[in-house]
Design a protein around this motif. Structure first.
Motif, PDB file in Angstrom:
ATOM      1  N   GLU A 142      28.420   1.423  33.153  1.00  0.00           N
ATOM      2  CA  GLU A 142      29.633   2.239  33.182  1.00  0.00           C
ATOM      3  C   GLU A 142      30.184   2.446  31.770  1.00  0.00           C
ATOM      4  N   ILE A 143      30.038   1.431  30.939  1.00  0.00           N
ATOM      5  CA  ILE A 143      30.519   1.545  29.557  1.00  0.00           C
ATOM      6  C   ILE A 143      29.689   2.585  28.815  1.00  0.00           C
ATOM      7  N   LEU A 144      28.371   2.504  28.969  1.00  0.00           N
ATOM      8  CA  LEU A 144      27.501   3.482  28.318  1.00  0.00           C
ATOM      9  C   LEU A 144      27.729   4.882  28.867  1.00  0.00           C
ATOM     10  N   ALA A 145      27.914   4.980  30.168  1.00  0.00           N
ATOM     11  CA  ALA A 145      28.135   6.288  30.794  1.00  0.00           C
ATOM     12  C   ALA A 145      29.425   6.936  30.290  1.00  0.00           C
ATOM     13  N   GLY A 146      30.372   6.121  29.882  1.00  0.00           N
ATOM     14  CA  GLY A 146      31.647   6.635  29.388  1.00  0.00           C
ATOM     15  C   GLY A 146      31.616   7.079  27.937  1.00  0.00           C
ATOM     16  N   MET A 147      30.505   6.807  27.251  1.00  0.00           N
ATOM     17  CA  MET A 147      30.405   7.212  25.848  1.00  0.00           C
ATOM     18  C   MET A 147      29.962   8.666  25.753  1.00  0.00           C
ATOM     19  N   SER A 148      30.562   9.387  24.836  1.00  0.00           N
ATOM     20  CA  SER A 148      30.142  10.769  24.612  1.00  0.00           C
ATOM     21  C   SER A 148      30.215  11.081  23.124  1.00  0.00           C
ATOM     22  N   VAL A 149      29.385  12.004  22.710  1.00  0.00           N
ATOM     23  CA  VAL A 149      29.392  12.433  21.313  1.00  0.00           C
ATOM     24  C   VAL A 149      30.756  13.033  20.975  1.00  0.00           C
ATOM     25  N   GLU A 150      31.334  13.780  21.899  1.00  0.00           N
ATOM     26  CA  GLU A 150      32.636  14.414  21.645  1.00  0.00           C
ATOM     27  C   GLU A 150      33.715  13.371  21.366  1.00  0.00           C
ATOM     28  N   ASN A 151      33.783  12.330  22.196  1.00  0.00           N
ATOM     29  CA  ASN A 151      34.794  11.281  21.991  1.00  0.00           C
ATOM     30  C   ASN A 151      34.560  10.522  20.692  1.00  0.00           C
ATOM     31  N   ARG A 152      33.314  10.203  20.426  1.00  0.00           N
ATOM     32  CA  ARG A 152      32.988   9.480  19.192  1.00  0.00           C
ATOM     33  C   ARG A 152      33.267  10.362  17.977  1.00  0.00           C
ATOM     34  N   ALA A 153      33.013  11.663  18.076  1.00  0.00           N
ATOM     35  CA  ALA A 153      33.283  12.571  16.957  1.00  0.00           C
ATOM     36  C   ALA A 153      34.770  12.589  16.626  1.00  0.00           C
ATOM     37  N   THR A 154      35.604  12.582  17.646  1.00  0.00           N
ATOM     38  CA  THR A 154      37.056  12.535  17.418  1.00  0.00           C
ATOM     39  C   THR A 154      37.431  11.269  16.664  1.00  0.00           C
ATOM     40  N   SER A 155      36.880  10.161  17.097  1.00  0.00           N
ATOM     41  CA  SER A 155      37.149   8.883  16.441  1.00  0.00           C
ATOM     42  C   SER A 155      36.630   8.881  15.000  1.00  0.00           C
ATOM     43  N   TRP A 156      35.402   9.339  14.803  1.00  0.00           N
ATOM     44  CA  TRP A 156      34.829   9.344  13.463  1.00  0.00           C
ATOM     45  C   TRP A 156      35.541  10.320  12.533  1.00  0.00           C
ATOM     46  N   SER A 157      36.121  11.351  13.074  1.00  0.00           N
ATOM     47  CA  SER A 157      36.896  12.280  12.260  1.00  0.00           C
ATOM     48  C   SER A 157      38.063  11.553  11.593  1.00  0.00           C
ATOM     49  N   HIS A 158      38.705  10.669  12.339  1.00  0.00           N
ATOM     50  CA  HIS A 158      39.808   9.875  11.777  1.00  0.00           C
ATOM     51  C   HIS A 158      39.288   8.898  10.721  1.00  0.00           C
ATOM     52  N   HIS A 159      38.149   8.273  10.996  1.00  0.00           N
ATOM     53  CA  HIS A 159      37.589   7.298  10.056  1.00  0.00           C
ATOM     54  C   HIS A 159      37.182   7.957   8.737  1.00  0.00           C
ATOM     55  N   VAL A 160      36.589   9.145   8.818  1.00  0.00           N
ATOM     56  CA  VAL A 160      36.154   9.842   7.600  1.00  0.00           C
ATOM     57  C   VAL A 160      37.352  10.181   6.711  1.00  0.00           C
ATOM     58  N   LYS A 161      38.489  10.449   7.309  1.00  0.00           N
ATOM     59  CA  LYS A 161      39.700  10.788   6.555  1.00  0.00           C
ATOM     60  C   LYS A 161      40.424   9.564   6.010  1.00  0.00           C
ATOM     61  N   ASP A 162      40.104   8.378   6.534  1.00  0.00           N
ATOM     62  CA  ASP A 162      40.760   7.133   6.132  1.00  0.00           C
ATOM     63  C   ASP A 162      40.324   6.764   4.711  1.00  0.00           C
ATOM     64  N   LYS A 163      41.255   6.741   3.788  1.00  0.00           N
ATOM     65  CA  LYS A 163      40.951   6.464   2.381  1.00  0.00           C
ATOM     66  C   LYS A 163      40.421   5.053   2.148  1.00  0.00           C
ATOM     67  N   ASP A 164      40.649   4.136   3.106  1.00  0.00           N
ATOM     68  CA  ASP A 164      40.174   2.760   2.952  1.00  0.00           C
ATOM     69  C   ASP A 164      38.789   2.558   3.562  1.00  0.00           C
ATOM     70  N   GLN A 165      38.201   3.602   4.096  1.00  0.00           N
ATOM     71  CA  GLN A 165      36.867   3.463   4.666  1.00  0.00           C
ATOM     72  C   GLN A 165      35.822   4.147   3.803  1.00  0.00           C
ATOM     73  N   LEU A 166      34.745   3.430   3.587  1.00  0.00           N
ATOM     74  CA  LEU A 166      33.565   3.998   2.949  1.00  0.00           C
ATOM     75  C   LEU A 166      32.568   4.275   4.058  1.00  0.00           C
ATOM     76  N   ILE A 167      32.080   5.480   4.126  1.00  0.00           N
ATOM     77  CA  ILE A 167      31.083   5.828   5.130  1.00  0.00           C
ATOM     78  C   ILE A 167      29.957   6.563   4.422  1.00  0.00           C
ATOM     79  N   TYR A 168      28.763   6.043   4.597  1.00  0.00           N
ATOM     80  CA  TYR A 168      27.576   6.683   4.036  1.00  0.00           C
ATOM     81  C   TYR A 168      26.641   7.071   5.170  1.00  0.00           C
ATOM     82  N   VAL A 169      25.957   8.181   4.993  1.00  0.00           N
ATOM     83  CA  VAL A 169      24.977   8.643   5.970  1.00  0.00           C
ATOM     84  C   VAL A 169      23.612   8.728   5.287  1.00  0.00           C
TER      85      VAL A 169
END
Length: 104
Positions: free
Chosen positions: A32-59
């Motif tokens: 159920e936890i996996l079924a509740g995961m979606s790219v759209e929801n994670r993208a919303t979350s990652w959008s906030h993280h990318v804007k966070d000046k205290d986070q380093l994110i590398y791809v």
């Protein structure tokens, strides 16, 4: 190619995040936890993280597609996440991501 993440990367990051959870955690955590995961929801979350000046994110990209990423708190160098697509594990991508974050 290893580089800092931008706002344009959030869908690719989210896709790797969700795919990695499915390949890693199927049979370990409740479906159920996996079924509740979606790219759209994670993208919303990652959008906030990318804007966070205290986070380093590398791809890490291959042929223009994100196959892995890592994130850390800049203020503490605490590693928050590291995800590599299953097909690209064992290629040294994770090591490069962690080494880069720790040097930044």
């Amino acid at each position: 190619m290893l580089r800092k993440a931008t706002e344009a990367d959030v869908n690719g990051i989210a896709s790797v995040h969700v795919q990695s959870w499915f390949t890693t955690y199927t049979g370990i955590i409740k479906s159920e936890i996996l079924a509740g995961m979606s790219v759209e929801n994670r993208a919303t979350s990652w959008s906030h993280h990318v804007k966070d000046k205290d986070q380093l994110i590398y791809v890490y990209e291959i042929d223009g597609h994100i196959v892995g990423f890592a994130s850390a708190r800049q203020s503490t160098a605490f590693i928050l996440t590291i995800y590599i697509l299953e097909d690209n594990q064992g290629e040294g991508i994770g090591k490069m991501l962690i080494q880069t974050i720790l040097k930044d």
